[in-house]
Design a protein around this motif. Structure first.
Motif, PDB file in Angstrom:
ATOM      1  N   PRO A 199       0.872  -1.138   0.023  1.00  0.00           N
ATOM      2  CA  PRO A 199      -0.032  -0.116  -0.059  1.00  0.00           C
ATOM      3  C   PRO A 199       0.875   1.367  -0.045  1.00  0.00           C
ATOM      4  O   PRO A 199       0.449   2.306  -0.638  1.00  0.00           O
ATOM      5  N   ALA A 200       1.787   1.284   0.762  1.00  0.00           N
ATOM      6  CA  ALA A 200       2.737   2.497   0.872  1.00  0.00           C
ATOM      7  C   ALA A 200       3.553   2.746  -0.741  1.00  0.00           C
ATOM      8  O   ALA A 200       3.333   3.751  -0.905  1.00  0.00           O
ATOM      9  N   ALA A 201       3.747   1.620  -1.574  1.00  0.00           N
ATOM     10  CA  ALA A 201       4.329   1.849  -2.572  1.00  0.00           C
ATOM     11  C   ALA A 201       3.488   2.133  -3.412  1.00  0.00           C
ATOM     12  O   ALA A 201       3.804   3.040  -4.482  1.00  0.00           O
ATOM     13  N   ALA A 202       2.088   1.845  -3.523  1.00  0.00           N
ATOM     14  CA  ALA A 202       0.977   2.353  -4.312  1.00  0.00           C
ATOM     15  C   ALA A 202       0.717   3.625  -4.281  1.00  0.00           C
ATOM     16  O   ALA A 202       0.695   4.477  -5.145  1.00  0.00           O
ATOM     17  N   LEU A 203       0.775   4.186  -3.008  1.00  0.00           N
ATOM     18  CA  LEU A 203       0.469   5.533  -2.733  1.00  0.00           C
ATOM     19  C   LEU A 203       1.689   6.346  -3.209  1.00  0.00           C
ATOM     20  O   LEU A 203       1.458   7.389  -3.870  1.00  0.00           O
ATOM     21  N   HIS A 204       2.733   5.782  -2.960  1.00  0.00           N
ATOM     22  CA  HIS A 204       3.997   6.723  -3.516  1.00  0.00           C
ATOM     23  C   HIS A 204       4.264   6.586  -5.267  1.00  0.00           C
ATOM     24  O   HIS A 204       4.095   7.788  -5.618  1.00  0.00           O
ATOM     25  N   ALA A 205       3.812   5.581  -5.739  1.00  0.00           N
ATOM     26  CA  ALA A 205       3.629   5.527  -7.199  1.00  0.00           C
ATOM     27  C   ALA A 205       2.605   6.392  -7.750  1.00  0.00           C
ATOM     28  O   ALA A 205       2.754   7.118  -8.918  1.00  0.00           O
ATOM     29  N   ALA A 206       1.338   6.420  -6.898  1.00  0.00           N
ATOM     30  CA  ALA A 206       0.350   7.076  -7.578  1.00  0.00           C
ATOM     31  C   ALA A 206       0.640   8.630  -7.269  1.00  0.00           C
ATOM     32  O   ALA A 206       0.449   9.525  -8.542  1.00  0.00           O
ATOM     33  N   VAL A 207       1.414   9.154  -6.365  1.00  0.00           N
ATOM     34  CA  VAL A 207       1.748  10.567  -6.283  1.00  0.00           C
ATOM     35  C   VAL A 207       2.865  10.862  -7.291  1.00  0.00           C
ATOM     36  O   VAL A 207       2.723  11.950  -7.971  1.00  0.00           O
ATOM     37  N   ASP A 208       3.590  10.063  -7.434  1.00  0.00           N
ATOM     38  CA  ASP A 208       4.754  10.349  -8.530  1.00  0.00           C
ATOM     39  C   ASP A 208       4.252  10.483 -10.048  1.00  0.00           C
ATOM     40  O   ASP A 208       4.732  11.205 -10.768  1.00  0.00           O
ATOM     41  N   VAL A 209       3.237   9.547 -10.397  1.00  0.00           N
ATOM     42  CA  VAL A 209       2.571   9.421 -11.653  1.00  0.00           C
ATOM     43  C   VAL A 209       1.651  10.562 -11.864  1.00  0.00           C
ATOM     44  O   VAL A 209       1.831  11.269 -13.001  1.00  0.00           O
ATOM     45  N   ILE A 210       1.274  11.457 -10.886  1.00  0.00           N
ATOM     46  CA  ILE A 210       0.311  12.615 -11.036  1.00  0.00           C
ATOM     47  C   ILE A 210       1.243  13.966 -11.112  1.00  0.00           C
ATOM     48  O   ILE A 210       1.108  14.478 -11.880  1.00  0.00           O
ATOM     49  N   TRP A 211       2.182  13.677 -10.422  1.00  0.00           N
ATOM     50  CA  TRP A 211       3.312  14.810 -10.466  1.00  0.00           C
ATOM     51  C   TRP A 211       3.893  14.798 -11.933  1.00  0.00           C
ATOM     52  O   TRP A 211       4.117  15.814 -12.540  1.00  0.00           O
ATOM     53  N   LYS A 212       4.289  13.582 -12.507  1.00  0.00           N
ATOM     54  CA  LYS A 212       5.164  13.468 -13.633  1.00  0.00           C
ATOM     55  C   LYS A 212       3.924  13.748 -14.943  1.00  0.00           C
ATOM     56  O   LYS A 212       4.399  14.231 -15.986  1.00  0.00           O
ATOM     57  N   THR A 213       2.780  13.647 -14.882  1.00  0.00           N
ATOM     58  CA  THR A 213       1.840  13.677 -15.739  1.00  0.00           C
ATOM     59  C   THR A 213       1.176  14.800 -15.780  1.00  0.00           C
ATOM     60  O   THR A 213       1.005  15.694 -17.015  1.00  0.00           O
ATOM     61  N   PHE A 214       0.832  15.530 -14.560  1.00  0.00           N
ATOM     62  CA  PHE A 214       0.084  16.753 -14.594  1.00  0.00           C
ATOM     63  C   PHE A 214       0.827  17.906 -13.926  1.00  0.00           C
ATOM     64  O   PHE A 214       0.313  19.253 -14.030  1.00  0.00           O
ATOM     65  N   LEU A 215       1.903  17.736 -13.160  1.00  0.00           N
ATOM     66  CA  LEU A 215       2.381  19.152 -12.622  1.00  0.00           C
ATOM     67  C   LEU A 215       3.963  19.160 -12.910  1.00  0.00           C
ATOM     68  O   LEU A 215       4.767  19.854 -12.087  1.00  0.00           O
TER      69      LEU A 215
END
Length: 217
Positions: A199-215
């Protein structure tokens, strides 16, 4: 690694911290990047992380038999809700903070949106899982056993996680370190609550993909 041949019940000592530094510092200062003749340095960094994770598995799981790491793809009941909630709260904090620090640049593209699922998978396997194993499964775990405090270990591990992002890119990036430190609190909290790296890795990956895609526009 011979220093870690100790009983599982033994309180963590200088051997564990020396082993942690031996895993962390080569990645922190990108020494592992230059160890690969191929591929280029951008792809060599994930290979270095995988190598460090493998060494960590041997040292801490096989030899030291450190308990409570959560190194298995276990998804405890309620983890999906916890990850989703933490993601919403974390982004509500990181976006205004990143904007104030001039770290966030809004924007995306069709190419980024199409690549998003593949990028998410790659981030989970090559970045989030290995970093969560090191910073939560090992560092926060060892600190918790040494200090006898879950929250003290979470705070110190989150600071370490932030400091690990200081030299990301081609310059010292204190904005990235601050953002990563805040995110690390939520990653560590998720690991602490679920007792699993997944779960921690899933949260980490989700934050990173949002940042790389939208921010990172």
């Amino acid at each position: 690694c011979a220093l870690l041949w100790r009983r599982p019940s033994t309180r963590p000592g200088w051997q564990e911290y020396l082993a942690v530094l031996s895993l962390w510092l080569p990645l922190q200062f990108k020494w592992m990047r230059d160890a690969w003749a191929w591929p280029t340095w951008r792809l060599a960094q994930p290979l270095g992380q995988i190598f460090a994770a493998n060494v960590g598995i041997i040292c801490f799981l096989v030899m030291r038999r450190l308990e409570g790491v959560g190194y298995r793809f276990h998804w405890p009941k309620g983890s999906s809700h916890r990850v989703a909630w933490n993601l919403v709260v974390l982004m509500a904090l990181l976006v205004p903070l990143g904007t104030a620090l001039h770290f966030v640049r809004f924007g995306t593209s069709a190419k980024k949106l199409i690549a998003m699922p593949l990028v998410l998978l790659g981030l989970f396997v090559f970045t989030a899982w290995t970093e969560e194993f090191l910073f939560r499964g090992i560092i926060q775990n060892v600190l918790r056993r040494s200090l006898g405090s879950d929250w003290g270990a979470l705070a110190i591990a989150s600071v370490c996680f932030g400091l690990a992002h200081l030299n990301s890119g081609h310059r010292w990036n204190w904005q990235f370190a601050v953002m990563a430190g805040v995110a690390g609190v939520f990653y560590g909290w998720t690991w602490m609550a679920t007792k699993s790296l997944a779960p921690a890795a899933a949260l980490h990956a989700a934050v990173d993909v949002i940042w790389k895609t939208f921010l990172q526009g």
